[in-house]
Design an enzyme around this catalytic site. Sequence first.
Site, short mmCIF file in Angstrom:
data_model
loop_
_atom_site.label_atom_id
_atom_site.label_comp_id
_atom_site.label_asym_id
_atom_site.label_seq_id
_atom_site.Cartn_x
_atom_site.Cartn_y
_atom_site.Cartn_z
N PRO A 100 0.84 -1.20 0.00
CA PRO A 100 0.00 0.00 0.00
C PRO A 100 0.87 1.25 0.00
O PRO A 100 1.86 1.33 0.73
CB PRO A 100 -0.78 -0.12 1.32
N CYS A 101 0.55 2.22 -0.84
CA CYS A 101 1.34 3.45 -0.96
C CYS A 101 0.41 4.63 -0.77
O CYS A 101 -0.09 5.22 -1.74
CB CYS A 101 2.03 3.52 -2.31
N GLN A 102 0.16 5.01 0.49
CA GLN A 102 -0.88 5.98 0.80
C GLN A 102 -0.46 7.41 0.56
O GLN A 102 -1.28 8.31 0.57
CB GLN A 102 -1.31 5.79 2.25
N PHE A 137 0.83 8.72 -2.16
CA PHE A 137 0.98 9.09 -3.56
C PHE A 137 0.04 10.21 -4.00
O PHE A 137 0.31 10.89 -4.97
CB PHE A 137 0.78 7.87 -4.46
#
Length: 427
Positions: free
Chosen positions: A88-90, A92
């Site tokens: 998960p790349c919150q 971005f």
Amino acid sequence: MDSAENNRPIAIDLFAGAGGLCLGFEQAGFDVPVAIEIDPIHAAVHRFNFPLCKVIPRSVKEVTGKEILSVAKLSSQQPITAVIGGAPCQGFSVMGPRSLCDPRNELVKDFLRLVDELQPSYFVFENVKGLTCDRNRPVLEAIIDQIAAINYRLVDPWQVLNARNYGIPQNRERLFLVGARNNTCLPIYPKPLKHSPTCTHALGDLPDVEQFHSLINKGEVIVCLSQPHSAYAARLRCQSRRGWYYGYRRQWDPSLLTNSIRTNHSQQSRDRFARTPPGTREPITRFFRLPPDGVCNTLRAGTDSARGSFTSPRPIHYRYARCITVREMARLHGFPDWFRFHSTKWHGARQVGNSVPPPLARAIALEILKVLDHTPTVPTQILPAGNEQLLTMVASEAAAYWGIESPIRQRNKVPSRSANSLELAKV
């Protein structure tokens, strides 16, 4: 799981969820002895579906490569072929400077840290298409630089793959970074197929759940399914060995329709749904109505409990004036019918929407096996059905089962079964 005896390469799943990537790699001929998943409810569902896989129910930030090797009980003769996962790349979507130093993107760094510690021949990193847009490109470039720094190289150019091009009736674009250790041959991205199955191919043989009163309160019912409308449906029903590919067969009841709890729509909503032409959005809810001869829109996960516990906006069925069920979502995502999700619509929809479609994962895994010149083997072992309590736990129960503190805040207290009822084998 004796992968050496079965001649099956090893993959480790770092952000497992319910197990879409894991299933696709298993179907391609891999064994996945360890999966990491921080959400105890998703971890429990993963445990149900993959009894040979040991789940570490913690954040990857707290796990080392040495621990993974110990849990997997891998010998020096069993090197890890692939590390897989979608971190998960919150961070971005936030305006301003972006880098891997953003604390919300720390999980990407931990994915690469574990790749470096485990030294697999390959890795597969999946993420949202938004990572490739201009405002997030500095983050992507930082990831690529870090990959080179740990002596891995990427299949170049990297690609955004659409699930509809790989035998799945869903328009779903995701970024896949496929890397190899510097002394290892690079695979290629799987080539798109010429034809996509349609929504009718996926759902045409499933009954209308509103014909079963019991599905108001529970998600399972015994049914007599019609003949599959397509080769796609036949494979998901696992009517022949072909539907299992190179994966382990499971003990299951093909007559049990699962994850099919109904939604209690108002008559007003039903009337609006009925007036919505297939392939368009209903103007009030903005729900998409499935086209019978086309593909589904991107299935989404909805929100977790910390952000309000909202169920994902499921599409409207092309034939019936209602939203599709979790099982119908699973069909549109490429999950076979034996695969089970959490018993609630909310968690079940999250688990489908967050996952990589197994057929797409399988296609990527097969390309890795090609460069290894490895011929997949069909395992003879048939795995038993899991304990169904694993599919019904609320967050506090799932955390108690794993012996951890729940990372999920529950907005509404749900009566919990006693801890004694949760004494299940956690191997």
